[in-house]
Enzyme design. Structure first.
Site, PDB file in Angstrom:
ATOM      1  N   CYS A 298       0.852  -1.193   0.000  1.00  0.00           N
ATOM      2  CA  CYS A 298       0.000   0.000   0.000  1.00  0.00           C
ATOM      3  C   CYS A 298       0.879   1.232   0.000  1.00  0.00           C
ATOM      4  O   CYS A 298       1.593   1.492   0.953  1.00  0.00           O
ATOM      5  CB  CYS A 298      -0.916   0.011   1.224  1.00  0.00           C
ATOM      6  SG  CYS A 298      -1.917   1.513   1.363  1.00  0.00           S
TER       7      CYS A 298
ATOM      8  N   GLU B 180      -4.697  -8.655  -2.350  1.00  0.00           N
ATOM      9  CA  GLU B 180      -4.713  -8.770  -0.885  1.00  0.00           C
ATOM     10  C   GLU B 180      -3.934  -7.629  -0.267  1.00  0.00           C
ATOM     11  O   GLU B 180      -2.904  -7.199  -0.808  1.00  0.00           O
ATOM     12  CB  GLU B 180      -4.096 -10.117  -0.480  1.00  0.00           C
ATOM     13  CG  GLU B 180      -4.061 -10.390   1.007  1.00  0.00           C
ATOM     14  CD  GLU B 180      -2.739  -9.999   1.665  1.00  0.00           C
ATOM     15  OE1 GLU B 180      -2.651 -10.069   2.907  1.00  0.00           O
ATOM     16  OE2 GLU B 180      -1.786  -9.613   0.940  1.00  0.00           O
TER      17      GLU B 180
ATOM     18  N   ARG C 256      -5.922 -12.591  12.255  1.00  0.00           N
ATOM     19  CA  ARG C 256      -5.242 -11.885  11.161  1.00  0.00           C
ATOM     20  C   ARG C 256      -6.280 -11.434  10.142  1.00  0.00           C
ATOM     21  O   ARG C 256      -6.786 -12.244   9.360  1.00  0.00           O
ATOM     22  CB  ARG C 256      -4.215 -12.799  10.499  1.00  0.00           C
ATOM     23  CG  ARG C 256      -3.287 -12.073   9.515  1.00  0.00           C
ATOM     24  CD  ARG C 256      -2.299 -13.039   8.885  1.00  0.00           C
ATOM     25  NE  ARG C 256      -1.291 -12.340   8.107  1.00  0.00           N
ATOM     26  CZ  ARG C 256      -0.146 -11.864   8.593  1.00  0.00           C
ATOM     27  NH1 ARG C 256       0.115 -12.010   9.881  1.00  0.00           N
ATOM     28  NH2 ARG C 256       0.717 -11.246   7.820  1.00  0.00           N
TER      29      ARG C 256
ATOM     30  N   ARG D 128      -7.382  -9.316   6.858  1.00  0.00           N
ATOM     31  CA  ARG D 128      -6.861  -8.765   5.619  1.00  0.00           C
ATOM     32  C   ARG D 128      -8.024  -8.492   4.670  1.00  0.00           C
ATOM     33  O   ARG D 128      -9.023  -9.211   4.670  1.00  0.00           O
ATOM     34  CB  ARG D 128      -5.880  -9.733   4.946  1.00  0.00           C
ATOM     35  CG  ARG D 128      -4.550  -9.912   5.699  1.00  0.00           C
ATOM     36  CD  ARG D 128      -3.761  -8.608   5.677  1.00  0.00           C
ATOM     37  NE  ARG D 128      -2.448  -8.738   6.280  1.00  0.00           N
ATOM     38  CZ  ARG D 128      -2.169  -8.506   7.552  1.00  0.00           C
ATOM     39  NH1 ARG D 128      -3.154  -8.179   8.388  1.00  0.00           N
ATOM     40  NH2 ARG D 128      -0.945  -8.603   8.009  1.00  0.00           N
TER      41      ARG D 128
END
Length: 377
Positions: A120, A167, A210, A212
């Site tokens: 990102c 992702e 986790r 995502r």
């Protein structure tokens, strides 16, 4: 390993090394890895796989394992980090191409699905806003030029795969007050892909919390605009817990030193007194851990394992691999420091595998309806 080369070849190698800011040793290793990859491709009997895919920002190949298991054949991969390349080569026998920004999209093989766990980067919104205020249209290149996301866009634009799966961290949705994700979504839609996205937690498949975001897209030019897709993941038979992934015997080097353990306790007490939630985390053996991060190599504080009569310990690299759902056959050829970073940057493999199945099933249904082009081989 000593290699004798002619003066002209050495001079060319030296120039290449300087241009790419790599040591000659790394350049030679990369060249040998590419050679072995090409030899392997020549000797491999062509398989009739269910689908083909490319693996961008491949890391150590977590996505590749997931899509391989779903019946796919990887026809291209890209990863710039040399240590991740080493791990990738050790496990798949193929050397990923380096810097994707220097790759001509026309040279990438045709494929059915583009897969990418892209970094990102900040997006520049100012130029887009100015053009909008002037009533001028802006294309995806105007919005994303200068970011690694642009490289995904230009490949999608040129190769037009049936679908893609991207992702990223869940905070992508809120980054820059939502403007970054808005640009990403608009850019993909302007490329004529129908977009679906959702934040998923891997803790149903591994003992780790986790989250995502996954962004799925299907080609409107191929399938039209009336496309529906649901993230209907199959329920797990049994939810794994931490003790399932732990080794019975662990070397003492993974036990925290007295100095580090005292520091972590004092640090946690300081922030608790200030009303903050920062501090180390002792993972419950019959529960799930915190999120494994790339900084785990520093002190392991986010996931510690309690020990009787001793200071807590950090996870071993193999335990980190299991925490991400990698099989025990997965090779770890790098140092512990590099391994911690690699697994911390990777994906929950079984979760990605379940989503891959959903994508393939959707493509199969769309193709059966007769709306798609002939499958890309």
């Amino acid at each position: 390993l000593h290699i004798r080369v002619e003066d002209e070849l050495y001079n060319n190698l030296n120039s290449y090394s300087t241009r790419n800011e790599q040591s000659i040793q790394d350049c030679v290793r990369e060249a040998i890895a590419y050679y072995m990859s090409n030899m392997r491709k020549r000797k491999t009997v062509k398989k009739i796989n269910k689908f083909t895919f490319i693996d961008l920002f491949a890391g150590i190949g977590g996505m590749r394992i997931a899509f391989d298991r779903a019946g796919g054949q990887c026809v291209y991969s890209s990863e710039w980090n040399k240590y991740s390349q080493q791990t990738y080569f050790a496990n798949f026998g193929q050397q990923p191409e380096g810097d994707i920004t220097k790759v001509d999209e026309a040279d990438i093989p045709d494929h059915d699905i583009l897969v990418a766990g892209f970094p990102c980067q900040p997006f520049s919104i100012a130029g887009v806003s100015k053009k909008n205020s002037m009533g001028r249209a802006t294309g995806f290149e105007d919005k994303t030029q200068g970011t690694l996301f642009f490289d995904i866009c230009r490949i999608l634009n040129k190769k037009r795969p049936k679908a893609f799966m991207l992702e990223n961290v869940k905070n992508l949705c809120s980054h820059d007050k939502g403007r970054t994700f808005k640009v990403i979504k608009e850019s993909l839609e302007e490329l004529d892909y129908e977009i679906f996205y959702k934040v998923l937690d891997g803790q149903s498949y591994v003992p780790q919390h986790r989250e995502r975001i996954l962004i799925i897209g299907f080609d409107r030019k191929r399938y039209g605009k009336n496309i529906n897709f649901e993230f209907n993941l199959a329920p797990c038979d049994s939810k794994p817990v931490m003790r399932d992934i732990l080794d019975k015997e662990v070397p003492d080097k993974y036990t925290l030193s007295d100095k580090l353990w005292t520091y972590l306790q004092n640090y946690a007490a300081k922030h608790k007194a200030a009303g903050n939630g920062f501090g180390y985390g002792i993972a419950p053996l019959d529960g799930v851990s915190r999120t494994l991060s790339a900084r785990y190599y520093k002190d392991g504080s986010e996931i510690l394992i309690a020990q009787k009569g001793k200071n807590p310990r950090r996870l071993t690299p193999r335990e980190c691999a299991r925490l991400q759902g990698f099989p025990d056959t997965f090779k770890i050829p790098v140092s512990d420091t590099q391994a911690y970073q690699q697994f911390g940057n990777s994906v929950v493999v079984p979760l990605m595998g379940e989503v891959a199945k959903l994508i393939i099933n959707k493509i199969d249904r769309l193709d059966e309806e007769g709306t798609g082009w002939k499958k890309v081989i």
